[in-house]
Design a protein around this motif. Structure first.
Motif, mmCIF file in Angstrom:
data_model
loop_
_atom_site.group_PDB
_atom_site.id
_atom_site.type_symbol
_atom_site.label_atom_id
_atom_site.label_comp_id
_atom_site.label_asym_id
_atom_site.label_seq_id
_atom_site.Cartn_x
_atom_site.Cartn_y
_atom_site.Cartn_z
ATOM 1 N N ARG A 1 -50.014 -15.239 -6.876
ATOM 2 C CA ARG A 1 -49.929 -16.099 -6.188
ATOM 3 C C ARG A 1 -48.620 -16.901 -7.212
ATOM 4 N NH1 ARG A 1 -53.220 -20.206 -4.430
ATOM 5 N NH2 ARG A 1 -54.457 -19.783 -6.048
ATOM 6 N N PHE A 2 -49.000 -17.191 -8.606
ATOM 7 C CA PHE A 2 -48.407 -17.697 -9.250
ATOM 8 C C PHE A 2 -46.882 -16.183 -10.567
ATOM 9 C CE2 PHE A 2 -51.039 -21.503 -9.223
ATOM 10 C CZ PHE A 2 -51.131 -21.968 -7.632
ATOM 11 N N THR A 3 -46.451 -17.381 -10.804
ATOM 12 C CA THR A 3 -45.417 -16.881 -11.358
ATOM 13 C C THR A 3 -44.618 -17.220 -12.636
ATOM 14 O OG1 THR A 3 -45.061 -15.193 -9.897
ATOM 15 C CG2 THR A 3 -43.045 -15.051 -11.740
ATOM 16 N N ILE A 4 -45.156 -17.175 -14.065
ATOM 17 C CA ILE A 4 -44.790 -17.939 -14.772
ATOM 18 C C ILE A 4 -43.498 -17.290 -15.804
ATOM 19 C CG2 ILE A 4 -45.882 -16.875 -16.743
ATOM 20 C CD1 ILE A 4 -46.444 -20.120 -18.362
ATOM 21 N N SER A 5 -42.086 -18.036 -16.295
ATOM 22 C CA SER A 5 -41.265 -17.888 -16.889
ATOM 23 C C SER A 5 -41.091 -18.878 -17.905
ATOM 24 C CB SER A 5 -39.996 -17.699 -15.298
ATOM 25 O OG SER A 5 -40.107 -18.782 -14.924
ATOM 26 N N GLY A 6 -39.578 -18.422 -18.346
ATOM 27 C CA GLY A 6 -39.118 -19.780 -19.371
ATOM 28 C C GLY A 6 -37.410 -19.240 -19.062
ATOM 29 N N ASP A 7 -36.936 -20.617 -19.519
ATOM 30 C CA ASP A 7 -35.223 -20.084 -19.396
ATOM 31 C C ASP A 7 -34.645 -21.182 -20.838
ATOM 32 O OD1 ASP A 7 -32.281 -20.748 -19.041
ATOM 33 O OD2 ASP A 7 -32.504 -20.988 -17.134
ATOM 34 N N TYR A 8 -34.996 -19.476 -21.526
ATOM 35 C CA TYR A 8 -34.805 -20.449 -23.122
ATOM 36 C C TYR A 8 -33.139 -21.196 -24.090
ATOM 37 C CZ TYR A 8 -37.266 -15.818 -23.846
ATOM 38 O OH TYR A 8 -38.214 -14.393 -23.861
ATOM 39 N N PRO A 9 -31.827 -20.447 -22.864
ATOM 40 C CA PRO A 9 -30.857 -21.262 -23.173
ATOM 41 C C PRO A 9 -31.114 -22.890 -22.279
ATOM 42 C CG PRO A 9 -29.873 -19.921 -22.249
ATOM 43 C CD PRO A 9 -31.896 -19.856 -22.207
ATOM 44 N N LYS A 10 -31.930 -23.117 -21.699
ATOM 45 C CA LYS A 10 -32.350 -24.544 -21.197
ATOM 46 C C LYS A 10 -33.512 -24.963 -22.205
ATOM 47 C CE LYS A 10 -30.050 -24.082 -16.344
ATOM 48 N NZ LYS A 10 -30.005 -23.518 -14.930
ATOM 49 N N ASN A 11 -34.280 -24.253 -22.807
ATOM 50 C CA ASN A 11 -35.588 -25.308 -23.184
ATOM 51 C C ASN A 11 -36.676 -25.164 -22.133
ATOM 52 O OD1 ASN A 11 -34.876 -24.692 -25.798
ATOM 53 N ND2 ASN A 11 -34.142 -26.374 -26.516
#
Length: 126
Positions: free
Chosen positions: A67-77
Protein backbone atom coordinates in the motif's frame (compact mmCIF):
# COMPACT_ATOMS: atom_id res chain seq x y z
CA UNK A 1 23.38 19.73 11.18
CA UNK A 2 20.48 18.13 9.34
CA UNK A 3 17.04 19.68 9.55
CA UNK A 4 14.14 17.54 8.40
CA UNK A 5 10.72 18.96 7.65
CA UNK A 6 7.73 16.75 6.87
CA UNK A 7 4.70 17.90 4.93
CA UNK A 8 1.71 16.44 3.14
CA UNK A 9 -0.32 15.18 6.07
CA UNK A 10 -4.00 15.87 6.46
CA UNK A 11 -7.47 14.40 6.59
CA UNK A 12 -8.41 11.75 4.04
CA UNK A 13 -11.31 9.35 3.68
CA UNK A 14 -10.82 5.60 3.98
CA UNK A 15 -9.49 4.20 0.74
CA UNK A 16 -7.85 7.49 -0.16
CA UNK A 17 -4.22 8.43 -0.74
CA UNK A 18 -1.69 10.90 0.58
CA UNK A 19 1.93 11.62 -0.25
CA UNK A 20 4.18 12.72 2.57
CA UNK A 21 7.36 14.63 1.85
CA UNK A 22 10.51 14.95 3.91
CA UNK A 23 12.79 17.84 3.02
CA UNK A 24 16.35 17.94 4.21
CA UNK A 25 17.59 21.51 4.56
CA UNK A 26 21.00 20.52 5.84
CA UNK A 27 23.85 18.33 4.86
CA UNK A 28 23.04 14.90 3.42
CA UNK A 29 25.13 11.79 3.82
CA UNK A 30 26.36 9.78 0.92
CA UNK A 31 25.29 6.56 2.61
CA UNK A 32 22.19 7.63 4.52
CA UNK A 33 19.08 5.67 5.18
CA UNK A 34 15.75 7.49 5.31
CA UNK A 35 13.02 6.05 7.45
CA UNK A 36 9.38 6.80 8.15
CA UNK A 37 7.84 6.02 11.52
CA UNK A 38 4.42 6.71 12.95
CA UNK A 39 2.97 7.12 16.39
CA UNK A 40 -0.47 7.10 17.91
CA UNK A 41 -0.88 8.83 21.29
CA UNK A 42 -0.27 6.39 24.09
CA UNK A 43 1.50 3.87 21.88
CA UNK A 44 5.06 3.17 20.87
CA UNK A 45 6.42 4.78 17.74
CA UNK A 46 6.47 2.13 15.04
CA UNK A 47 8.47 1.58 11.90
CA UNK A 48 6.71 2.12 8.59
CA UNK A 49 9.31 2.07 5.83
CA UNK A 50 12.95 2.77 5.00
CA UNK A 51 14.98 3.62 1.91
CA UNK A 52 18.71 3.28 1.38
CA UNK A 53 20.15 6.02 -0.82
CA UNK A 54 23.01 3.74 -1.82
CA UNK A 55 21.44 1.01 -3.90
CA UNK A 56 17.87 2.16 -3.47
CA UNK A 57 16.83 -0.80 -1.31
CA UNK A 58 13.45 -0.40 0.38
CA UNK A 59 11.99 -1.96 3.50
CA UNK A 60 8.39 -1.99 4.72
CA UNK A 61 6.43 -2.97 7.77
CA UNK A 62 4.07 -5.84 7.02
CA UNK A 63 1.08 -3.64 7.83
CA UNK A 64 1.84 -1.25 4.95
CA UNK A 65 3.46 -3.54 2.39
CA UNK A 66 1.72 -3.26 -0.95
CA UNK A 67 0.00 0.00 0.00
CA UNK A 68 2.85 2.39 0.80
CA UNK A 69 5.85 3.29 -1.35
CA UNK A 70 8.97 5.04 -0.08
CA UNK A 71 11.31 6.89 -2.44
CA UNK A 72 14.03 9.51 -2.54
CA UNK A 73 14.87 12.44 -4.82
CA UNK A 74 18.60 13.08 -4.56
CA UNK A 75 18.83 16.44 -6.43
CA UNK A 76 16.09 17.86 -4.23
CA UNK A 77 17.40 16.30 -1.01
CA UNK A 78 13.89 15.04 -0.39
CA UNK A 79 12.15 11.81 0.43
CA UNK A 80 8.58 10.70 -0.02
CA UNK A 81 6.07 8.25 1.35
CA UNK A 82 3.21 7.52 -1.03
CA UNK A 83 0.31 6.06 0.95
CA UNK A 84 -2.57 4.36 -0.85
CA UNK A 85 -5.65 2.46 0.33
CA UNK A 86 -5.52 4.24 3.64
CA UNK A 87 -7.60 2.98 6.53
CA UNK A 88 -8.44 4.32 9.99
CA UNK A 89 -5.61 2.19 11.39
CA UNK A 90 -3.15 4.39 9.52
CA UNK A 91 -4.15 7.44 11.53
CA UNK A 92 -1.03 8.67 13.34
CA UNK A 93 1.67 11.30 13.43
CA UNK A 94 4.23 10.40 10.79
CA UNK A 95 7.89 11.18 11.28
CA UNK A 96 10.77 11.00 8.84
CA UNK A 97 14.23 10.22 10.09
CA UNK A 98 17.75 10.00 8.67
CA UNK A 99 20.65 7.94 9.77
CA UNK A 100 24.10 7.18 8.36
CA UNK A 101 25.36 3.62 7.98
CA UNK A 102 22.40 1.75 9.43
CA UNK A 103 22.80 -2.00 9.23
CA UNK A 104 19.92 -4.05 7.91
CA UNK A 105 19.13 -5.69 11.24
CA UNK A 106 18.58 -2.22 12.77
CA UNK A 107 16.58 -0.70 9.93
CA UNK A 108 13.33 -0.70 11.90
CA UNK A 109 14.77 0.56 15.17
CA UNK A 110 14.27 4.19 16.17
CA UNK A 111 17.60 4.27 17.96
CA UNK A 112 19.44 3.69 14.67
CA UNK A 113 18.29 7.03 13.25
CA UNK A 114 20.10 10.19 14.23
CA UNK A 115 17.95 12.98 12.84
CA UNK A 116 14.19 13.40 13.12
CA UNK A 117 11.55 15.72 11.76
CA UNK A 118 8.79 17.28 13.84
CA UNK A 119 6.06 15.03 12.43
CA UNK A 120 2.96 15.50 10.32
CA UNK A 121 -0.54 14.37 11.26
CA UNK A 122 -2.38 11.90 9.07
CA UNK A 123 -6.04 11.30 9.87
CA UNK A 124 -8.12 8.73 8.00
CA UNK A 125 -11.79 9.18 8.70
CA UNK A 126 -15.11 9.46 6.93
Amino acid sequence: QVDLVESGGGLVQPGGSLRLSCADSGRTFSAYTMGWFRQVPGKEREFVAAFRRRGGTTYYAESVKGRFTISGDYPKNAGYLQMNSLGPEDTAIYYCAYGPHIITSSISQQSAYRYWGQGTQVTVSS
